[in-house]
Scaffold this active site. Sequence first.
Site, short mmCIF file in Angstrom:
data_model
loop_
_atom_site.label_atom_id
_atom_site.label_comp_id
_atom_site.label_asym_id
_atom_site.label_seq_id
_atom_site.Cartn_x
_atom_site.Cartn_y
_atom_site.Cartn_z
N CYS A 413 0.83 -1.17 -0.01
CA CYS A 413 -0.11 0.20 -0.19
C CYS A 413 0.99 1.21 -0.07
CB CYS A 413 -0.88 -0.11 1.36
SG CYS A 413 -0.02 -0.33 2.79
N HIS A 457 -2.61 0.26 7.13
CA HIS A 457 -2.92 0.68 5.73
C HIS A 457 -2.50 2.05 5.51
CE1 HIS A 457 -4.17 -0.13 1.68
NE2 HIS A 457 -5.27 0.67 1.95
N ASP A 473 -8.06 5.03 -2.93
CA ASP A 473 -7.23 3.87 -2.32
C ASP A 473 -6.39 3.24 -3.43
OD1 ASP A 473 -5.69 2.08 -1.24
OD2 ASP A 473 -7.36 1.45 0.11
#
Lengths: 655, 339
Positions: A413, A457, A473
């Site tokens: 991520c 995250h 995202d």
Amino acid sequence: MSKRIGTDGSLLTSLPWTLAALAFSVLPHLPFLPMWATATFVLCCAWRWQIERKRWRLPPAWSRIVLAFVCFVSVYLSYDGAVSGVGPGSALLAVMAALKLLETKKRRDQFVLLFISIFLIMSSLLREQFLWSFPYLIAGVILTMTAWLHMSESRRTSIGGSLTSALRIAGYAAPLMIAMWIFFPRIATPFWAVPIDTSAATSGLSDRMSPGDISSLSQSDKVAFRVSFDDEIPPPHKRYWRGYILHTFNGRTWTGSEPSIDRTAKSEVSYDGSPVSYQVTMEPTQQHSVFALDIPEDWDLRQTNMGPQHQLARIHPIDQRITYRVTSYPDSRLNVNLGSFWQERYTSLPKDSNQETFALAIQMREAAGSDEVFINQVLQKFNTEEFFYTLEPPVLGADPVDRFLFDSRRGFCEHYASAFAVLMRAAGIPSRVVLGYQGGEINPMGRYMIVRQADAHAWNEVWLPKRGWYRIDPTAAVAPERIEEGRSSAMFDGIGASWGLNAPSEFLYQLTLTWDVINTKWNEWVLAYGPDNQSQFMEWLGMENPDWRKMMLTLIAILIALIGIISLLLVIRYRPPPKDDAARLYAKFTNATGVSPSTGETPSAYCKRVRETLSSNAPNEITELYLQARYGPEGNDEIPRLRTAITEFAREARV
Amino acid sequence: MSYLQTTTDFFSTVALRRALQKRALGWARKRQGSDQLITRLISRRIYILPTAVGFVFGIMVFTMLLGSMNYNNNLSFLLTFMLAGIGFVAMHQCQRNLVGLEIAFAGVDPTFAGQVAVYKIAISNHSKNRRGHLQIYVGSISSHIDDLLPGESRVFHLEVPTTKRGRIQLTRFGIRTLFPFELFRAWAWLHMDLTGLVYPKPAAEVPLPPATQTAHGHRQHDARGEEDFAGLRRFHEGDSPRHVAWKAYARTGDMLSKLFSGADTSSQWFDFDQVSVADVEQRLAILTRWIVDADRAQVDYGLRLTGEEYGPAHGESHRHKCLEALALHENTAPYIIHK
């Protein structure tokens, strides 16, 4: 020729129990104590016991002083010069107990050992609090108290007798303990800050991010926080828990600012849509961040404020498990109007790094025509081209974003969030990186969610005119499973090994979940009982505007009542058995004669003495009847006859 | 200067403590009145204060409370409050440990000056509970520590050292307990007039008993009859060297004296006026020695003291009568043990 005089063996009965109490208190410290400290403790216990058994002499004073010096220096060195805190503190206590043992000569010296034992239990609680810590501390106190009683009592008392006494006293003390625990006012601010080097304190989020530097991301199963929602649990794509907002990039590392208070932050939010209410029980992080869903509107945690980027932070770090309630509005909009100063700040990039990315962004933005299209195209790029999600990406050299986008194309991520933000900024779109947690495991039994460290995250927020800040995202474009599915069912490329592909059996899984439910309830009700929960509980009990004075007064009243009950119970327990009828009647007789019986005088001798002053024959008869009733065979009619005779005698004596 | 200051302070603290103690004792005496020889303790006459260990315990609990508050650590709160609760319960149990006990004076055996007078105090536990850690004391003198099982009675010995002959009187003694954790000391004062008798201290160096007359007025060669050999006994100071069984001594190394039983059943008289020492106490000491030796030798003896005649006779009660007369000779006021 002087004879060597050893110990007199007077501690033989009590010492084993003192040692047992000490050993039990040291037990939870063992994983944290340096090896040499454990060894010193065990050796000294064994040595002292042998000294007592074999009637050896205690080691001479100079050797104890040398040993003490060596031990204290070793503690100092083992903890790199730290002497405060739970780690060095408990090591010092254990060593002190060991040294004190070597000079324990008299019975009363053991008091010090038992005090140390209690402090050791206390320091283990400061380090970590599990579900078993509660039975452990009760057992520890009872063992210590038993050893204490056994030391203080005569040799006639067995250890079983001491244990019974200790249990009984603890039983009486239990209601007092509970009352004090509930009503003793909790305060929010600590008096002093001593670092608790809890190895068990979970590593929280980092407040910075350098994606190219990490070659593997460890997957910690440790719980970050647990959430129970009042109503339905929101879908995964709404379960983003914001932590740190990183706004500055130096070409390699993203950083944010220290948490601060922004009184106007709330006014920059347009709360929209339907609210979500939930309760979070957060594990200690030693950091300031307080996690909430976007965008919190109301929260009940003291000294907690909204920062300039609309995240929550507490003024002093979260050093204990805390529980708080939040109401959020997931569809709110942020900073619909963003000043030009901020627009510029959120688009700034270092001039001389990641040039290729910069060029790519300019080119893509021109081709796209609008910001929205551009954003979609970037996400498309991540999705359709050969980008992989992996927890073990290669280390990237200079210009890590260029290397990632054009060479390795492997990352987790952080890599995607960083690259995405740089692309946005290069194209003139204000953007930032958010570190936090996403997703979480739902425990169907407890209707709550567990968010673990592995759910940490990173994602982005971009700002568009009229829309304000909104969440994107980029990882979801690469590995949508990461977002949509629970961690436990997701299998990603290249990370199978680190997760252990042997999926746990269904039964074990259920067991784990059940255990977690019990733990959660315990955490919520007991461990997280702080100033806020206490006020709520007091209100629930019917106290209006609870403050510490009211609680103290209530506590004192309850304590007085409880102590009254306890002393009443003790009175009943120590009550002498009722005198038998014969003895009571005889006492009436001795009162009536006017001659007081002297110590050790038999009834017959007393009777003779009475007869010296009284001519009546009644005393003889009464004494005879009394002896019959008292010592004769049972079930005769002496008692009524004695009663008549004595009543008669008393009446005559009065006349 | 500062040193002087400290010492003065120290002494004044001691003096203050003494004064306070005296006041407290006086107050308790006035409040309670004097006690029967069998007294059952009631709760209003039991006093209680924390011990040094109790103070340390209190400080420890307080420190733990501060620590718990600082870290807002609920389990250490629990630990702290459990200990505090145990402290409360210990206080009540400590007091209850004395309530209802029956204290009875069980006599004091006569003793010789310089030895200890053993006051025997019987304590009975009529309840169904064990009573732990009991002790009888007066001043710095204390009995052994023991506990009482349900329904049990035990005798506790209070060993009071004596210095001079006469009556000694114990006007007050205490019973105390540290049960259960030695955090608190509960005690009760009992005011009983417990009188004991102290015989004079027997003299170490004694002249031989004077040759005295038999009941018939004949002079005798010695205190004991010499007609018939009656046996041997261990040598005592004062025995005639002529009666030592020297042969036996050479053989065994034991000094033994020969005993003779006189056919004329002679008895020996010890007369106060005939002891050839000027000092009265010394005279009494010598007489005491003679009586003790004569009693050991199991011969009849009599005592003449200021016109009174005791005996001649032998046996435990005769010995006591004679020694009591010596103890109380011109000395009837009891010596009160103020401790």
